[in-house]
Design a protein around this motif. Structure first.
Motif, PDB file in Angstrom:
ATOM      1  N   ALA A 311      12.473  24.726  40.932  1.00 50.11           N
ATOM      2  CA  ALA A 311      11.996  24.660  39.866  1.00 50.11           C
ATOM      3  C   ALA A 311      12.663  26.322  39.536  1.00 50.11           C
ATOM      4  CB  ALA A 311      10.706  24.310  39.815  1.00 50.11           C
ATOM      5  N   MET A 312      11.652  27.082  40.291  1.00 51.55           N
ATOM      6  CA  MET A 312      12.069  28.530  40.390  1.00 51.55           C
ATOM      7  C   MET A 312      13.374  28.754  39.712  1.00 51.55           C
ATOM      8  SD  MET A 312       9.095  29.386  40.001  1.00 51.55           S
ATOM      9  CE  MET A 312       8.459  27.498  39.567  1.00 51.55           C
ATOM     10  N   GLN A 313      14.184  28.640  40.945  1.00 52.90           N
ATOM     11  CA  GLN A 313      15.795  28.775  41.102  1.00 52.90           C
ATOM     12  C   GLN A 313      16.281  28.408  39.817  1.00 52.90           C
ATOM     13  OE1 GLN A 313      17.460  27.323  44.100  1.00 52.90           O
ATOM     14  NE2 GLN A 313      19.699  28.504  43.129  1.00 52.90           N
ATOM     15  N   GLU A 314      16.235  27.182  39.196  1.00 49.09           N
ATOM     16  CA  GLU A 314      16.278  26.224  38.010  1.00 49.09           C
ATOM     17  C   GLU A 314      15.953  27.351  36.724  1.00 49.09           C
ATOM     18  OE1 GLU A 314      17.056  22.404  35.943  1.00 49.09           O
ATOM     19  OE2 GLU A 314      17.052  22.677  37.742  1.00 49.09           O
ATOM     20  N   ILE A 315      14.901  27.804  36.896  1.00 48.32           N
ATOM     21  CA  ILE A 315      14.373  28.406  35.787  1.00 48.32           C
ATOM     22  C   ILE A 315      14.598  30.282  35.682  1.00 48.32           C
ATOM     23  CG2 ILE A 315      12.582  30.002  35.145  1.00 48.32           C
ATOM     24  CD1 ILE A 315      10.148  27.091  35.897  1.00 48.32           C
ATOM     25  N   ILE A 388      11.833  21.041  33.352  1.00 47.22           N
ATOM     26  CA  ILE A 388      12.851  21.860  34.588  1.00 47.22           C
ATOM     27  C   ILE A 388      11.403  21.048  36.000  1.00 47.22           C
ATOM     28  CG2 ILE A 388      12.881  23.717  35.898  1.00 47.22           C
ATOM     29  CD1 ILE A 388      14.149  24.661  33.444  1.00 47.22           C
ATOM     30  N   VAL A 389      10.006  21.551  35.170  1.00 43.14           N
ATOM     31  CA  VAL A 389       9.112  21.240  35.812  1.00 43.14           C
ATOM     32  C   VAL A 389       8.741  19.872  35.911  1.00 43.14           C
ATOM     33  CG1 VAL A 389       6.317  21.441  36.126  1.00 43.14           C
ATOM     34  CG2 VAL A 389       8.131  23.685  35.602  1.00 43.14           C
ATOM     35  N   LYS A 390       8.726  19.231  35.862  1.00 40.74           N
ATOM     36  CA  LYS A 390       8.765  17.888  35.174  1.00 40.74           C
ATOM     37  C   LYS A 390       9.750  16.972  35.917  1.00 40.74           C
ATOM     38  CE  LYS A 390       9.012  13.254  32.819  1.00 40.74           C
ATOM     39  NZ  LYS A 390       9.488  13.019  30.942  1.00 40.74           N
TER      40      LYS A 390
END
Length: 557
Positions: A311-315, A388-390
């Motif tokens: 998730a952090m990578q996508e954020i 993104i988290v979801k």
């Protein structure tokens, strides 16, 4: 404490530990902490608490070695009251605040202390002290807030020359703000809280919040290539620093705060991370930003650390990047919860719901994401992050934990002093690596630490990690390790675990340090990190600038 120099009111941390006298970690209001520590490292906190300080009068401090002539010259340069040979002041300036430093200072282990502490008041005085040190063949070590944990402050143990600690604490002002350009000219000895207070009064912020923020200086940040909790938005200190002024053996070096240049190899980059080897940083031209209309930190839970990393990578790829992206592994999540006060009824209900959804709460990971800007921008950021988290199986848990994190984010170092009182050692190592290598870097480093514990017969030992400081190509992983040493000598135990972690960084595609610098603590891995040729170039740079090895010798390489 304040420096013992009459008119001088420079702020120092206590000589034996982190922070200020009268402030310490306690767990009276943290019911989960003692059981957690017992399980994590086998330390029983139910007995009588040990003393929380060390008696300075019991220490044997080597006498100062400085000629009358040099003393006279230094006093003539900065003023008599700003040249100090008091034993406690000299001890304060001997070490930083790593676990190695704290163990040695508590044990009264002082193979070499500075002979004199000098407090300059302006650029010219710093340059004069540098010139005096070189002419007298003395050693000069710059000192900011004393928070360094990489061995960047200590005098070489076998050094026979006079050692001068140059404390920049009197130089603590924001001199100017170029509002059209978003640039502030700041004296190098300005500590984090003073910097933000002066900027905030005029509606600005530098946005740089390292863990050491409350006791470190902007000059120290530059000298160690610091990073801050909000670097996703504001950049690391290497991005924030646009120009510098440095007192060098050849005279003042002045680099103007230009937006970009094509003038050969970057001298600015050479100064960044130079740890005093190239001169003493006296002023920094820092890019600053208007205070945001809105600032929010939200908390999230992820079912696993892998899900959090993804998730952090996508954020990190969002156009509207948040200011903070942080996710703790399950061990650090457990630690964070153990340092909280009594759990709320709402938290208990949430955990029951997650268990019904199939979550293994022992693998659950806590994340914080920070949002800044206009109300509309923050709303857009939150919406994008929520999706993104979801997508990665996470769930938002609101502002409450984020508010607590924001309030307590600078308090963790006090726990190291607490553990030392009880016979436990804790310290940190951090690295950065590309996204493609990050999971291997994480898992293999955890394994390396645990293998070291097993070889040492330490059961249980502790290691935990969080991701912070996300970039387009990768992220920082920040590891904390702890163990109880009891009646054993803690230093070789520490060396074994620390070395295992550091070597794992190199072996798995990471750097020896993301933001804690090299000093003496990490120098053994420098050639592996930047290649032997890179190390040779660096040594050549230092030798050309400082042929007499007068400027903080022995640091980096």
């Amino acid at each position: 404490m304040a420096a013992s120099t009459g008119q001088n009111s420079v702020k120092h941390m206590k000589w034996w530990g982190w922070g200020v006298e009268g402030v310490a970690f306690h767990f009276d209001d943290k019911p989960k902490f003692a059981p957690f520590v017992k399980k994590a490292v086998g330390l029983d906190l139910t007995g009588e608490a040990p003393p929380t300080s060390v008696d300075f009068s019991q220490l044997v401090v080597p006498a100062a070695k400085i000629s009358d002539d040099l003393m006279t010259q230094l006093k003539g340069t900065v003023g008599e009251e700003f040249v100090v040979t008091d034993d406690e002041d000299r001890v304060v300036h001997t070490y930083g605040k790593s676990i190695r430093d704290l163990l040695r200072v508590r044990a009264g282990d002082f193979p070499r202390v500075p002979d004199v502490v000098v407090y300059p008041g302006d650029n010219d005085e710093v340059q004069s002290v540098v010139d005096l040190a070189v002419a007298a063949d003395a050693v000069l070590i710059p000192f900011g807030g004393g928070s360094n944990i990489s061995g960047s402050l200590e005098p070489p143990p076998a050094e026979t020359r006079t050692v001068i600690s140059l404390d920049m604490g009197r130089m603590s002002k924001v001199l100017d703000i170029d509002e059209d350009s978003g640039l502030a000219t700041v004296q190098a000895g300005t500590q984090g809280p003073d910097l933000e207070e002066q900027l905030n009064q005029r509606g600005w912020t530098v946005g740089h919040y390292p863990d050491s923020f409350t006791h470190s200086t902007i000059g120290g940040w530059v000298a160690t290539r610091s990073s801050g909790m909000q670097s996703d938005k504001y950049g690391d200190i290497s991005d924030i620093t646009r120009g510098v002024r440095v007192a060098t053996p050849g005279g003042p070096l002045a680099l103007r705060p230009l937006p970009s240049t094509s003038t050969g190899p970057s001298v600015r980059e050479m100064i960044l991370g130079s740890e005093g080897r190239l001169g003493v940083i006296t002023e920094v031209n820092a890019q600053v930003h208007r205070l945001p209309d809105e600032r929010v930190i939200l908390a999230y839970f992820f079912p696993t650390f892998d899900a959090g990393l993804e998730a952090m990578q996508e954020i990190s790829l969002l156009d509207s990047r948040p200011s903070i992206t942080r996710v703790s592994d399950a061990r650090e999540t457990g630690f964070t919860m153990a340092t909280a006060k009594k759990s709320s009824a709402g938290q208990a209900i949430l955990f029951k719901v997650l268990k019904r959804r199939g979550w293994d709460l022992d693998k659950m990971c806590l994340s914080f994401v920070g949002f800044e800007g206009t109300k509309q921008h923050v709303s857009r950021q939150q919406s994008e992050v929520k999706e993104i988290v979801k997508k990665h199986g996470g769930i938002g848990v609101g502002k409450g934990p984020g508010v607590l994190y924001d309030q307590k984010k600078f308090d963790t170092p006090y726990i190291r002093d607490f553990l030392l009182d009880w016979g436990g050692a804790a310290d940190v190592s951090e690295t950065a690596g590309p996204w493609s290598r990050l999971k291997d870097l994480y898992y293999n480093t955890i394994q390396a630490a645990n293998d070291a514990y097993e070889e040492l017969g330490i059961d249980p030992g502790w290691v935990m990690c969080h991701l912070s400081h996300s970039y387009h190509t990768g992220a920082c992983l920040y590891f904390t390790f702890a163990f109880v040493y009891g009646d054993r000598d803690p230093m070789p135990l520490y060396d074994k675990v620390k070395s295992a972690i550091q070597q794992s960084f190199i072996d798995n595609g990471g750097t020896l340090s993301h933001h804690h610098a090299v000093g003496t603590e990490h120098s053994a891995w420098l050639s592996q990190d930047i290649s032997p040729a890179g190390s040779k170039i660096m040594k050549g740079l230092f030798a050309a600038t400082d042929p007499g090895r007068n400027l903080n010798p022995g640091k980096i390489c």
